[in-house]
Design a protein around this motif. Sequence first.
Motif, PDB file in Angstrom:
ATOM      1  N   PHE A   9       0.835  -1.208   0.000  1.00  0.00           N
ATOM      2  CA  PHE A   9       0.000   0.000   0.000  1.00  0.00           C
ATOM      3  C   PHE A   9       0.867   1.254   0.000  1.00  0.00           C
ATOM      4  N   LEU A  10       1.962   1.200   0.726  1.00  0.00           N
ATOM      5  CA  LEU A  10       2.878   2.343   0.773  1.00  0.00           C
ATOM      6  C   LEU A  10       3.501   2.599  -0.597  1.00  0.00           C
ATOM      7  N   LEU A  14       3.196   6.018  -2.917  1.00  0.00           N
ATOM      8  CA  LEU A  14       4.352   6.719  -3.459  1.00  0.00           C
ATOM      9  C   LEU A  14       4.268   6.854  -4.978  1.00  0.00           C
ATOM     10  N   ILE A  15       3.782   5.798  -5.635  1.00  0.00           N
ATOM     11  CA  ILE A  15       3.611   5.854  -7.093  1.00  0.00           C
ATOM     12  C   ILE A  15       2.519   6.851  -7.471  1.00  0.00           C
ATOM     13  N   SER A  16       1.498   6.939  -6.611  1.00  0.00           N
ATOM     14  CA  SER A  16       0.354   7.810  -6.913  1.00  0.00           C
ATOM     15  C   SER A  16       0.632   9.282  -6.648  1.00  0.00           C
ATOM     16  N   TYR A  20      -1.284  12.679  -8.071  1.00  0.00           N
ATOM     17  CA  TYR A  20      -1.990  13.626  -7.210  1.00  0.00           C
ATOM     18  C   TYR A  20      -1.514  15.049  -7.478  1.00  0.00           C
ATOM     19  N   LEU A  21      -0.193  15.218  -7.641  1.00  0.00           N
ATOM     20  CA  LEU A  21       0.363  16.542  -7.893  1.00  0.00           C
ATOM     21  C   LEU A  21      -0.097  17.092  -9.233  1.00  0.00           C
ATOM     22  N   LEU A  22      -0.028  16.269 -10.268  1.00  0.00           N
ATOM     23  CA  LEU A  22      -0.398  16.711 -11.615  1.00  0.00           C
ATOM     24  C   LEU A  22      -1.875  17.047 -11.717  1.00  0.00           C
ATOM     25  N   LYS A  23      -2.722  16.277 -11.032  1.00  0.00           N
ATOM     26  CA  LYS A  23      -4.164  16.502 -11.104  1.00  0.00           C
ATOM     27  C   LYS A  23      -4.674  17.462 -10.041  1.00  0.00           C
ATOM     28  N   GLY A  24      -3.745  18.013  -9.242  1.00  0.00           N
ATOM     29  CA  GLY A  24      -4.142  18.977  -8.224  1.00  0.00           C
ATOM     30  C   GLY A  24      -5.026  18.396  -7.146  1.00  0.00           C
TER      31      GLY A  24
END
Length: 418
Positions: A9-10, A14-16, A20-24
């Motif tokens: 899950f960790l 980290l991959i996600s 998250y940053l790109l999609k705000g």
Amino acid sequence: MKILYDFVFLIFILISLPVYLLKGKFHRGFSRRLGFLPNDLPSDRPIWIHAVSVGEVVLMRGLISRLRSSYPSKSFVISTVTPTGNKIARSLAENSDFITYLPFDLSFITDRVMRKVRPCIFIIAETEIWPNLISSLYSIKVPIAVLNARISDKSFKGYSAIKYLIKPVLNKIHVFCAQSKNDRDRLISLGVDPERIEVTASMKFDQARKLSEGVNSSKDKLSLKEGEVLLVAGSTHPGEERILLNIYRKLLGAFPYLRLLLAPRHPDRADKIAALVRHFGFKPSRISLFQPKEALKDTVFILDTVGELISFYAAADIVFVGGSLVKKGGQNILEPASLGKPVIFGPHMFNFRDIAAEFLGSKAALQALTPKDLLLIIKDLLENKGRTIELARNSKEVILKNQGATEKSLGLVRKLIV
């Protein structure tokens, strides 16, 4: 096992993070997902309700109201995953309540959060299975209830592949309030003790009836003329608008008084839909920009706002519910049905299979297996007023017959509150 799950899950988180940053998707409440909570939390062993997004929060509204009446001294914690759901949850909160985001399912986070809050019960809307969260609650003897439980085809396939891993987790849940016998059978197949499952029917029937009470029709907003008929296509998905516009164009020759309103499932698609409307030779008119005295000739309305669909369902003469001509599993047909509207849906209703089957079996809705079927059904309803009246009457009867799931669920929840 817990260490392996935490590790996987960790890595997923980290991959996600770049996504998250790109999609705000980072927001002010994101720290809550990491387990950082304020010091002024409810200290009275609150009732915790988790509802992932808008639909689930709205579904829990009636239950929250009833629980407040039964336990006036209790505070509530309401968690969501989406910011839109969180916004709706805040509208239901009272001063002593805490609105937050569900912590990430890492054991060192869920253990800390649950020991700090120590709810008297944890209620999950629909069916979200978070192994570490459930284990953290179980370890401190907090009862868990899953309300309006449903196991979709996709979830059942996924859970079945890890049945022997998921079975111990599922049996840490004290009660499942299943929507249907089919959902009960699937839970049993996954290893849940049958004694933990009660078939209460869908709370969405209660919700739909409640929402329909006092709804104001938005017909006046459209400046429809006497004798004009409104077809509302609600919660449409990409690919469906093209089919509907093609059908509308074919019907206009014989039924020049027919008007169409497209209400996409995601209103941010309004620009693309407007371009498609122009491609078919019509004039798009977005509800957020519409002037009441605009001419209606060649106009196709586009609902580009949130929270108004039910008022346009109330304005409709015929309703098509989307997500069903394309393989999205359908959308909720109960709102237009509760308003006494003739409802049509496509062949792909696998997310609402039991509800769709009940309506079809009661002759309370119509299913179009192909675009041609849809055209013929709409044509028949336009020509046969008696058919629309019969569908409307039968749909209201189905809604009334299935009332009571919230009350049944409430009775089971009361037995668990400590």
